[in-house]
Design a protein around this motif. Sequence first.
Motif, mmCIF file in Angstrom:
data_model
loop_
_atom_site.group_PDB
_atom_site.id
_atom_site.type_symbol
_atom_site.label_atom_id
_atom_site.label_comp_id
_atom_site.label_asym_id
_atom_site.label_seq_id
_atom_site.Cartn_x
_atom_site.Cartn_y
_atom_site.Cartn_z
ATOM 1 N N PRO A 44 52.560 7.917 111.108
ATOM 2 C CA PRO A 44 51.387 8.236 110.293
ATOM 3 C C PRO A 44 51.039 9.721 110.373
ATOM 4 O O PRO A 44 50.849 10.263 111.448
ATOM 5 C CB PRO A 44 50.271 7.401 110.912
ATOM 6 N N MET A 45 51.006 10.372 109.223
ATOM 7 C CA MET A 45 50.630 11.789 109.156
ATOM 8 C C MET A 45 49.842 12.035 107.880
ATOM 9 O O MET A 45 50.160 11.471 106.837
ATOM 10 C CB MET A 45 51.876 12.684 109.143
ATOM 11 N N CYS A 46 48.828 12.864 107.983
ATOM 12 C CA CYS A 46 48.068 13.263 106.806
ATOM 13 C C CYS A 46 47.891 14.767 106.844
ATOM 14 O O CYS A 46 48.236 15.420 107.818
ATOM 15 C CB CYS A 46 46.725 12.539 106.742
ATOM 16 N N TYR A 47 47.379 15.312 105.762
ATOM 17 C CA TYR A 47 47.222 16.767 105.678
ATOM 18 C C TYR A 47 45.847 17.121 105.131
ATOM 19 O O TYR A 47 45.164 16.308 104.516
ATOM 20 C CB TYR A 47 48.285 17.374 104.764
ATOM 21 N N ILE A 48 45.449 18.366 105.407
ATOM 22 C CA ILE A 48 44.313 18.984 104.743
ATOM 23 C C ILE A 48 44.770 20.367 104.313
ATOM 24 O O ILE A 48 45.733 20.906 104.858
ATOM 25 C CB ILE A 48 43.060 19.088 105.644
ATOM 26 N N SER A 49 44.105 20.915 103.348
ATOM 27 C CA SER A 49 44.397 22.266 102.902
ATOM 28 C C SER A 49 43.117 23.084 103.002
ATOM 29 O O SER A 49 42.098 22.725 102.408
ATOM 30 C CB SER A 49 44.911 22.243 101.459
ATOM 31 N N VAL A 50 43.171 24.159 103.803
ATOM 32 C CA VAL A 50 42.005 25.022 104.026
ATOM 33 C C VAL A 50 42.417 26.460 103.749
ATOM 34 O O VAL A 50 43.418 26.933 104.286
ATOM 35 C CB VAL A 50 41.485 24.893 105.486
ATOM 36 N N ARG A 51 41.665 27.145 102.930
ATOM 37 C CA ARG A 51 41.957 28.548 102.631
ATOM 38 C C ARG A 51 41.760 29.431 103.859
ATOM 39 O O ARG A 51 40.830 29.222 104.635
ATOM 40 C CB ARG A 51 41.026 29.066 101.541
ATOM 41 N N PRO A 52 42.600 30.452 104.013
ATOM 42 C CA PRO A 52 42.447 31.380 105.150
ATOM 43 C C PRO A 52 41.090 32.084 105.167
ATOM 44 O O PRO A 52 40.637 32.507 106.229
ATOM 45 C CB PRO A 52 43.582 32.394 104.946
ATOM 46 N N GLU A 53 40.422 32.188 104.030
ATOM 47 C CA GLU A 53 39.129 32.863 103.962
ATOM 48 C C GLU A 53 38.000 32.037 104.577
ATOM 49 O O GLU A 53 36.920 32.563 104.844
ATOM 50 C CB GLU A 53 38.751 33.178 102.507
ATOM 51 N N ARG A 54 38.219 30.756 104.770
ATOM 52 C CA ARG A 54 37.171 29.873 105.288
ATOM 53 C C ARG A 54 37.002 30.054 106.795
ATOM 54 O O ARG A 54 37.967 30.234 107.525
ATOM 55 C CB ARG A 54 37.490 28.406 104.994
ATOM 56 N N HIS A 55 35.774 29.983 107.258
ATOM 57 C CA HIS A 55 35.457 30.145 108.678
ATOM 58 C C HIS A 55 36.246 29.154 109.553
ATOM 59 O O HIS A 55 36.735 29.510 110.625
ATOM 60 C CB HIS A 55 33.947 29.963 108.888
ATOM 61 N N SER A 56 36.385 27.926 109.104
ATOM 62 C CA SER A 56 37.068 26.893 109.894
ATOM 63 C C SER A 56 38.561 27.140 110.038
ATOM 64 O O SER A 56 39.182 26.623 110.969
ATOM 65 C CB SER A 56 36.858 25.522 109.254
ATOM 66 N N TYR A 57 39.145 27.905 109.139
ATOM 67 C CA TYR A 57 40.588 28.141 109.163
ATOM 68 C C TYR A 57 41.054 28.687 110.511
ATOM 69 O O TYR A 57 41.992 28.164 111.120
ATOM 70 C CB TYR A 57 40.987 29.092 108.031
ATOM 71 N N GLU A 58 40.404 29.735 111.007
ATOM 72 C CA GLU A 58 40.796 30.342 112.282
ATOM 73 C C GLU A 58 40.566 29.391 113.452
ATOM 74 O O GLU A 58 41.349 29.374 114.401
ATOM 75 C CB GLU A 58 40.057 31.662 112.511
ATOM 76 N N ILE A 59 39.503 28.599 113.386
ATOM 77 C CA ILE A 59 39.219 27.636 114.452
ATOM 78 C C ILE A 59 40.332 26.592 114.514
ATOM 79 O O ILE A 59 40.849 26.277 115.590
ATOM 80 C CB ILE A 59 37.846 26.968 114.242
ATOM 81 N N ILE A 60 40.706 26.063 113.368
ATOM 82 C CA ILE A 60 41.771 25.063 113.312
ATOM 83 C C ILE A 60 43.105 25.676 113.726
ATOM 84 O O ILE A 60 43.869 25.080 114.496
ATOM 85 C CB ILE A 60 41.855 24.437 111.906
ATOM 86 N N LYS A 61 43.390 26.867 113.246
ATOM 87 C CA LYS A 61 44.642 27.535 113.596
ATOM 88 C C LYS A 61 44.729 27.793 115.104
ATOM 89 O O LYS A 61 45.779 27.575 115.718
ATOM 90 C CB LYS A 61 44.757 28.851 112.819
ATOM 91 N N ARG A 62 43.648 28.224 115.707
ATOM 92 C CA ARG A 62 43.631 28.534 117.133
ATOM 93 C C ARG A 62 43.768 27.269 117.985
ATOM 94 O O ARG A 62 44.520 27.231 118.947
ATOM 95 C CB ARG A 62 42.336 29.276 117.482
ATOM 96 N N ASN A 63 43.042 26.215 117.627
ATOM 97 C CA ASN A 63 43.023 24.994 118.443
ATOM 98 C C ASN A 63 44.096 23.982 118.071
ATOM 99 O O ASN A 63 44.388 23.078 118.843
ATOM 100 C CB ASN A 63 41.651 24.330 118.365
ATOM 101 N N MET A 64 44.634 24.097 116.854
ATOM 102 C CA MET A 64 45.678 23.187 116.369
ATOM 103 C C MET A 64 45.233 21.717 116.352
ATOM 104 O O MET A 64 46.039 20.812 116.576
ATOM 105 C CB MET A 64 46.955 23.337 117.194
ATOM 106 N N GLU A 65 43.952 21.496 116.081
ATOM 107 C CA GLU A 65 43.458 20.132 115.948
ATOM 108 C C GLU A 65 42.177 20.109 115.120
ATOM 109 O O GLU A 65 41.456 21.100 115.041
ATOM 110 C CB GLU A 65 43.219 19.472 117.301
ATOM 111 N N PHE A 66 41.934 18.968 114.493
ATOM 112 C CA PHE A 66 40.747 18.754 113.676
ATOM 113 C C PHE A 66 40.576 17.258 113.486
ATOM 114 O O PHE A 66 41.467 16.480 113.804
ATOM 115 C CB PHE A 66 40.875 19.465 112.311
ATOM 116 N N VAL A 67 39.428 16.852 112.961
ATOM 117 C CA VAL A 67 39.150 15.447 112.685
ATOM 118 C C VAL A 67 38.803 15.311 111.214
ATOM 119 O O VAL A 67 37.969 16.056 110.693
ATOM 120 C CB VAL A 67 37.975 14.922 113.551
ATOM 121 N N ILE A 68 39.447 14.362 110.537
ATOM 122 C CA ILE A 68 39.121 14.057 109.144
ATOM 123 C C ILE A 68 38.096 12.927 109.154
ATOM 124 O O ILE A 68 38.371 11.835 109.633
ATOM 125 C CB ILE A 68 40.367 13.631 108.347
ATOM 126 N N ASN A 69 36.907 13.211 108.640
ATOM 127 C CA ASN A 69 35.816 12.244 108.582
ATOM 128 C C ASN A 69 35.674 11.769 107.145
ATOM 129 O O ASN A 69 35.333 12.564 106.260
ATOM 130 C CB ASN A 69 34.509 12.889 109.049
#
Length: 85
Positions: A44-69
């Motif tokens: 099981p794998m899913c994806y999200i697409s976040v623009r590099p300009e968004r504040h969350s982009y760097e957080i996700i890139k740095r931590n390599m994890e997120f939650v889809i709600n």
Amino acid sequence: MKQDWKPGTMIYPLPAVLVSCGKEESEYNIITVAWTGTICTNPPMCYISVRPERHSYEIIKRNMEFVINLTTKDMAFSTDWCGVR
């Protein structure tokens, strides 16, 4: 007519989702994401697409994890608000 479906990873179609991210309380953030879906069902794998300009982009890139709600109809206003703030 009732339909029984076996368990799976289908999350499409659906409205925008809320993606939460951040390991430390100081970087906790939530972002509305419209681009999400299933990449593979096994494994099981899913994806999200976040623009590099968004504040969350760097957080996700740095931590390599997120939650889809997943959202509901009752959460439409809040989901939209998170998408513009």
